[in-house]
Design a protein around this motif. Structure first.
Motif, PDB file in Angstrom:
ATOM      1  N   GLY A 275       0.826  -1.205   0.000  1.00  0.00           N
ATOM      2  CA  GLY A 275       0.000   0.000   0.000  1.00  0.00           C
ATOM      3  C   GLY A 275       0.862   1.257   0.000  1.00  0.00           C
ATOM      4  N   HIS A 276       1.976   1.198   0.725  1.00  0.00           N
ATOM      5  CA  HIS A 276       2.901   2.337   0.750  1.00  0.00           C
ATOM      6  C   HIS A 276       3.652   2.441  -0.577  1.00  0.00           C
ATOM      7  CE1 HIS A 276       3.209   3.947   4.982  1.00  0.00           C
ATOM      8  NE2 HIS A 276       2.314   2.989   5.101  1.00  0.00           N
ATOM      9  N   MET A 277       4.014   1.295  -1.142  1.00  0.00           N
ATOM     10  CA  MET A 277       4.806   1.321  -2.376  1.00  0.00           C
ATOM     11  C   MET A 277       3.992   1.841  -3.558  1.00  0.00           C
ATOM     12  SD  MET A 277       6.960  -2.174  -1.930  1.00  0.00           S
ATOM     13  CE  MET A 277       7.966  -2.077  -3.367  1.00  0.00           C
ATOM     14  N   VAL A 278       2.739   1.399  -3.627  1.00  0.00           N
ATOM     15  CA  VAL A 278       1.906   1.809  -4.763  1.00  0.00           C
ATOM     16  C   VAL A 278       1.087   3.043  -4.379  1.00  0.00           C
ATOM     17  CG1 VAL A 278       0.265   0.913  -6.477  1.00  0.00           C
ATOM     18  CG2 VAL A 278       1.883  -0.611  -5.447  1.00  0.00           C
ATOM     19  N   SER A 279       1.245   3.482  -3.134  1.00  0.00           N
ATOM     20  CA  SER A 279       0.554   4.662  -2.634  1.00  0.00           C
ATOM     21  C   SER A 279      -0.956   4.559  -2.787  1.00  0.00           C
ATOM     22  CB  SER A 279       1.080   5.912  -3.354  1.00  0.00           C
ATOM     23  OG  SER A 279       0.731   7.041  -2.625  1.00  0.00           O
ATOM     24  N   THR A 280      -1.497   3.495  -2.226  1.00  0.00           N
ATOM     25  CA  THR A 280      -2.936   3.270  -2.299  1.00  0.00           C
ATOM     26  C   THR A 280      -3.665   4.273  -1.417  1.00  0.00           C
ATOM     27  OG1 THR A 280      -2.386   0.955  -2.459  1.00  0.00           O
ATOM     28  CG2 THR A 280      -4.678   1.461  -2.058  1.00  0.00           C
TER      29      THR A 280
END
Lengths: 443, 459
Positions: A275-280
């Motif tokens: 979620g942090h990596m893809v900035s959900t």
């Protein structure tokens, strides 16, 4: 070697079990498979080569159908828990069916990603990737756990007038999280290393603990919340942009893959990282990501069992099935890809129609009676799997799980029940801790 | 950048040091500290400084009910005077009389046993009450959210509404700006958000209209925690906008309105400052407790020195490498944040104000975030692969082959090319954005011209 018809037949049986039982609140397919195996060993009535497909069918349908219990059978009010889950918010707004569609869209995306990459790239990159990263797996695991603690958003304290009071109230939640993690860790350590909970199968002994950590507090929350479910809209449409659906699917697939590949890391932990990596951002993206995440986490991990180029066993399902039969050939591998698609198709139709039926039934209900029955069933399951010791474990684990609810902290800290003992074991400290706690090893 | 990206960047720094990788492989987990250092700047700010930072002005448009933990708070009529005008609250009582009634307006008196108050409802608000209660007539029991205007001494009335009036927020912000100018100190304003039943939030926007010295606040729709508006929840036109004028000029460096909805409302600082042309204005400092010492190269170096001392104390043999890796992790955080807009105070105490960010990829936040995460993962994989023979030699005395038998630089390129492409797009996007930004600053230049002309009586 099974013929294709037998594969389809036994997969259908698994799908039927999954579709029939996965939507019941508090139930997990692993508990169901474990229970069926203990009470009525199905692998004795089928060829053992068929058991992986039976389990795969059940697992895929669980991943799709269990969204019903997540969306419709988890209620809370905002005075009880500070923040509602996005699916609970959709339910409160009468959009439960839409939330279910979002989960399902994510699951479809996740299935497509899994089958496409699983049948093409994964068998060739999995071995070098495994050799490269596995020596550092404890580092990755502890990195994620530490990040879980450091990154938790402090929900309370903002409205206190005194700065020190603000700080103290805000940190109550984090301290609660630490208490939950280490209490769960201690319980898991005792169960895994002392044989205090007897069980026919080694993995089943953990089941009452997990029911206590996650299933039972959920049921208790339903009882205490006393929310009346409003009328639900059941049109087959969703309010979400294609970008958000794709973003959620990629995020979920990424998180699920991390969890499927690395031992002990769960779907929730993978989702946090992804979620942090893809900035959900946004409820719709989050709900979609949950669907994709669960497919990759559960089915993806199980699918690794079928890959002939590796001997990876990830997740309870793969560990359990591999104790009975391990698929070895490329034919079995490709059969598994087909079974995933078949089970996903049937589950998709089932989940949409079941959602419409259940959304009508639950309107105006407050779940108290149903939740009490489910609580009774969970106690019965624990007893059948691990006797009175299992029931005692369930009780202690429920207290720990409910502590997370009371402190408004992450429920995933209960995963300390498995992370802590495994980290202790991987760093070679099990005997030292057993000695410190004056415990006698036993299995 | 999101928290995990900073954390991962810190963790990646450890992999540049074979002795630390060797420790990790042996199950000695102390090099995890580099990841912690990567995230520590945000941890210090958000977990400590945020709570302890002084607040001079509090703006609470909708107090929370202590029982339900959401707005509106139900209050007794006799206590109405204790609340500020335009704050969203609720009363519960029995309609005593209908005082005025027209097609789109009604005024009636409500008594809750502690006192009585005149309630006014117009247009959409009147319609909403009719939808819930049908005809409003004496004797019916009602729960009415809204806000009060006036005080008991001059005559108090209660206006039915489902949101606070934005005038409260606009007036208080304008006052805070004037106070910052007149007192010549940082005035920190805490703006609380509006939490409603169902864990949803009423969104509002603060717009700084500098040329007109006007603060405009727009009351928006109800949104979910993820910021998605719920259809049909917008506020009526007659209580959508609040506006207040300031006595003194002000600027806002970030050229977008401040949006307040889910999670916590922000702290906004106002500080008197000198523009390059020598003119004094008040500038907005968004979340003033953030990105100071904690987000500086100086802070990273000091923290690494403290860490080195602690590691020496516990006898960790690779204390030099670990301290350097941790410092690099901290610095990576500073550099990554500097790619955005807000910037940080990079070299305190030599600098006192934030150095504006490089504005790379302002319209591609998600992609930039992913590119950095991918880059850091790639560096971890690359380092582990290339150092595997050396680490095997350190541990067992036998050199193991690299798991991926490719040339190191070719392998690195194969891993990081997606990040490089995204960064290139981000840089191009940043160039376009800066052009727009310059145009925006011309707007301020025009404001200064107006001011000058005003001073000489030109306007």
């Amino acid at each position: 070697m099974l013929d294709p018809l037998s594969v389809i037949m036994w997969s259908f049986l698994g799908i039927a079990v999954g579709v029939g039982l996965s939507w019941i609140p508090g139930f997990h397919i692993y508990n169901i498979i474990a229970l069926i195996t203990v009470v009525a060993p199905v692998y004795t009535i089928m060829p053992i080569e068929a058991f992986p497909y039976f389990a795969l069918g059940a697992l895929v349908s669980f991943v799709y159908l269990s969204a019903i219990q997540t969306v419709y059978m988890s209620v809370a009010d905002e005075s009880f828990v500070f923040m509602l889950f996005p699916t609970q918010r959709y339910l409160v707004l009468g959009r439960g069916h839409e939330a279910l569609w979002l989960v399902t869209l994510g699951a479809i995306g996740g299935t497509i990603i899994l089958v496409t990459l699983g049948l093409t790239v994964v068998p060739y990159i999995i071995s070098p990737l495994y050799n490269l990263l596995v020596p550092y797996v404890v580092w990755f695991l502890i990195l994620i756990v530490v990040f879980m603690f450091m990154s938790e958003w402090q929900k309370m304290g903002d409205r206190e007038k005194n700065p020190w009071k603000r700080l103290a109230v805000a940190w109550t939640q984090n301290i609660g999280g630490i208490i939950v993690f280490f209490s769960a860790g201690l319980l898991g350590f005792i169960i895994m290393n002392t044989g205090v909970v007897p069980a026919e199968f080694a993995y089943v002994r953990l089941t009452p603990m997990f029911i206590g950590f996650f299933g039972m507090p959920w049921v208790l929350q339903n009882i205490f919340s006393r929310i009346i479910v409003p009328k639900q809209r059941t049109e087959d449409k969703v309010e979400a942009s294609p970008y958000n659906i794709v973003n959620g699917t990629i995020s979920g697939a990424f998180g699920g893959s991390i969890a499927a590949f690395f031992p002990v890391i769960t779907g929730g932990m993978g989702a946090l990282v992804a979620g942090h990596m893809v900035s959900t951002r946004g409820d719709d993206t989050f709900i979609v990501s949950q669907g994709a995440n669960r497919v990759l986490y559960y089915v993806g991990a199980f699918f690794l069992l079928f890959i002939p180029t590796t001997t990876l066993r990830r997740g309870f399902g793969a560990q359990f099935v591999s104790s009975i039969y391990i698929p070895k050939t490329w034919t079995e591998f490709y059969y598994a890809g087909g079974v995933i698609l078949l089970a996903a198709g049937i589950s998709l139709l089932s989940v949409v129609y079941l959602s419409k039926i259940i959304s009508r039934i639950i309107t105006g209900q407050n779940y108290i009676r149903a939740s009490i029955i489910v609580a009774g069933l969970l106690i019965l399951v624990s007893y059948l799997l691990a006797g009175w010791e299992g029931v005692l474990t369930l009780f202690i684990a429920t207290l720990i799980g409910f502590t997370a609810v009371v402190f408004n902290t992450r429920r995933s800290y209960c995963l300390g029940g498995i992370i802590f003992p495994i980290a202790i074991s991987m760093t070679g400290n099990t005997q030292i801790l057993l000695h410190l706690l004056h415990l006698t090893p036993g299995f | 950048m999101r928290g995990w990206i900073h954390y991962l960047s810190g963790a990646a720094m450890a992999t540049f040091f074979p002795v630390l990788l060797s420790d990790l492989r042996l199950g000695i987990l102390i090099p995890i500290i580099t990841g912690v250092f990567g995230y520590l700047p945000d941890f210090l700010d958000f977990k400590f400084k945020k709570w302890l930072f002084p607040r001079h002005v509090e703006i609470d448009p909708a107090p929370i009910d202590p029982k339900t933990k959401v707005a509106p708070k139900t209050v007794r009529i006799k206590e109405l005077g204790e609340y500020e005008d335009y704050q969203l609250i609720a009363i519960r009582g029995i309609v005593e009389s209908i005082d005025e009634e027209a097609e789109d307006r009604i005024v009636f008196t409500v008594n809750d046993g502690t006192g009585r108050v005149k309630v006014e409802a117009i247009r959409e608000d009147y319609q909403r009450l009719k939808n819930i209660y049908g005809e409003i007539k004496p004797g019916i029991k009602m729960f009415i959210p809204g806000y009060k205007i006036g005080d008991p001494s001059t005559g108090l009335r209660f206006v039915a509404a489902d949101a606070p009036h934005p005038q409260l927020i606009a007036s208080k912000i304008a006052d805070a700006i004037d106070r910052a100018y007149e007192e010549n100190k940082l005035i920190v304003t805490k703006v609380y958000n509006i939490r409603l039943p169902g864990d949803v939030y009423r969104r509002f926007l603060i717009h700084y209209d500098s040329p007109n010295r006007s603060i405009k606040v727009y009351m928006g729709p109800i949104v979910t925690t993820g910021g998605i508006p719920i259809r049909g929840t917008d506020t009526p036109e007659y209580r959508k906008v609040g506006e207040a004028m300031t006595k003194h000029p002000f600027v806002k460096l970030y050229p977008r309105p401040t949006v307040i909805d889910a999670f916590n409302g922000p702290e906004i600082g106002y500080r008197r400052t000198k523009l390059p042309n020598g003119r004094e204005v008040v500038e907005e400092v968004f979340i003033p407790w953030h990105r100071g010492w904690s987000h500086s190269f100086t802070g990273g170096a000091i923290a690494a020195l403290i860490l080195a001392g602690l590691l020496l104390l516990v006898g960790y043999p690779h204390w030099v490498e670990l301290s350097i890796a941790a410092m690099l992790g901290w610095w990576m955080h500073v550099i990554e944040d500097q790619l955005g807009f807000m910037g940080s105070v990079l070299f305190p105490p030599l600098q006192k104000k934030r150095v504006p960010g490089l504005m790379v990829g302002p319209n591609h936040y998600t992609a930039m975030n992913f590119a950095t995460a991918w880059l850091m993962l790639s560096l971890i994989i690359w380092n582990i692969n290339r150092f595997t023979p050396m680490i095997s030699m350190m541990i067992s005395g036998v050199s193991a082959p690299k798991p991926v038998p490719l040339d190191d630089w070719l392998f690195l390129f194969l891993l990081i090319w997606p990040s490089l492409i995204i960064y290139a797009i981000g840089v191009w996007d940043g160039i376009k954005f800066r052009r727009l930004y310059k145009k925006y600053w011309k707007y301020y230049a025009l404001m200064e011209l107006s001011e000058d002309m005003e001073e000489i009586g030109g306007l």
